[in-house]
Write an enzyme that holds these catalytic residues in place. Structure first.
Site, short mmCIF file in Angstrom:
data_model
loop_
_atom_site.label_atom_id
_atom_site.label_comp_id
_atom_site.label_asym_id
_atom_site.label_seq_id
_atom_site.Cartn_x
_atom_site.Cartn_y
_atom_site.Cartn_z
N ARG A 177 -0.03 -0.89 -2.14
CA ARG A 177 -0.01 -2.28 -3.02
C ARG A 177 -1.27 -3.12 -2.77
NH1 ARG A 177 3.00 1.01 -4.08
NH2 ARG A 177 5.26 1.01 -4.52
N SER A 233 10.96 -4.13 -7.84
CA SER A 233 10.91 -4.39 -6.31
C SER A 233 10.55 -5.51 -5.96
CB SER A 233 10.24 -3.22 -5.50
OG SER A 233 10.84 -1.97 -5.81
N GLU A 287 6.14 -8.56 -3.29
CA GLU A 287 5.20 -7.96 -4.29
C GLU A 287 5.03 -8.59 -5.57
OE1 GLU A 287 5.85 -3.78 -6.40
OE2 GLU A 287 6.16 -3.71 -4.23
#
Length: 304
Positions: A176, A226, A296
């Site tokens: 990420r 998520s 996230e």
């Protein structure tokens, strides 16, 4: 923003592509967010570049969005210009094993393009609810695949708003994370390098991954996907469940009972509901396991 600035932006992209006081709840997968001062939907990479250069010259805050996934917008909205690219920047061309596409194309459509040309390697992304630009920036991944495994190059607007093409080995792609994110570059288009495969097998794999998502993820409720990054050595969803937070609610926001790694908009949640819930989950997980959960989800328009 004053009238002169709005008129100039309308000149750049066309009046039909400029939307004052646009509710961001219409443009995020959370279905949450107050109004942006202005939303613009440029028709090309050139118009996108011109808009951003004008905003920089005038000192106008701006933010790029695609499909609005991985994004929580404040209930107060955003004071500045939202540049939405998923409506128009979707051109795609396939030659051999290389697919070249603009940043606004949805990953699901890109996966279908790969399947239709019997190209394998992109099946993992077929159910990710985002655009190519966001996927490159975040190094999106699922089911063992990541963008770093398939990217060949990315064309960006760099920190000086100059167009440049960067090879995948120079993007510092990690979990990420990317150089694109660090430098705040804007993705305009990208090349994906895949392998020849069998269309039938590719279709079967895409269907398997779709079924897995439907069975394991709370797709029946708005969310940003998520909510937390995976902590090293752990799974965020299991930590949250083991902390006794399955089904935990703040207002209309809830930790999903189907998958604790998802915060869902269960019942007309506000952005503050979601933010408070995320904060409380972080606190309780840390108190119990001494593990910090990093969101996230990106936060936009919050004063602090």
């Amino acid at each position: 923003m004053d009238k002169r600035e709005i008129v100039e932006i309308q000149r750049i992209v066309g009046e039909d592509h400029v939307f004052p006081d646009e509710p961001m709840s219409r443009h995020t997968t959370f279905r949450i967010g107050g109004p942006a001062d202005l939303m613009v939907c440029p028709q090309s990479g050139e118009a996108t570049t011109e808009i951003l250069r004008y905003c920089r010259e005038q000192g106008i805050p701006w933010f790029i969005i695609g499909n609005g996934s991985d994004l929580l917008v404040s209930d107060d909205g955003y004071r500045g210009v939202i540049v939405q690219i998923d409506q128009n920047l979707q051109r795609v061309h396939t030659e051999g094993c290389v697919i070249r596409a603009e940043a606004g194309i949805l990953l699901s459509r890109l996966a279908a393009e790969a399947r239709d040309h019997s190209l394998t390697g992109f099946e993992f992304a077929s159910g990710i609810p985002g655009t190519l630009g966001g996927a490159c920036t975040m190094n999106a991944g699922a089911y063992g695949g990541e963008m770093k495994h398939v990217l060949k190059s990315v064309t960006v607007l760099d920190e000086n708003l100059e167009v440049r093409t960067v090879a995948v080995e120079d993007l510092d792609l990690g979990y990420r994370h990317s150089r694109i994110m660090d430098r705040r570059w804007i993705v305009l288009e990208a090349e994906v390098l895949l392998e020849k495969g069998e269309k039938e097998k590719i279709t079967v794999r895409m269907n398997e991954l779709r079924d897995a998502r439907v069975s394991k993820q709370p797709l029946e409720y708005p969310s940003a996907g998520s909510t937390f990054k995976r902590p090293e050595g752990y799974y965020a969803g299991k930590l949250i469940m083991d902390a006794g937070l399955c089904g935990f609610r703040v207002g209309g926001a809830q930790v999903s009972e189907k998958h604790c790694g998802f915060v869902i908009n269960r019942d007309h949640a506000t952005a503050e509901d979601v933010r408070e819930l995320i904060s409380e989950v972080q606190k309780r997980v840390f108190d119990k396991f001494q593990v910090h959960l990093e969101p996230e989800v990106r936060f936009l328009g919050f004063h602090d």
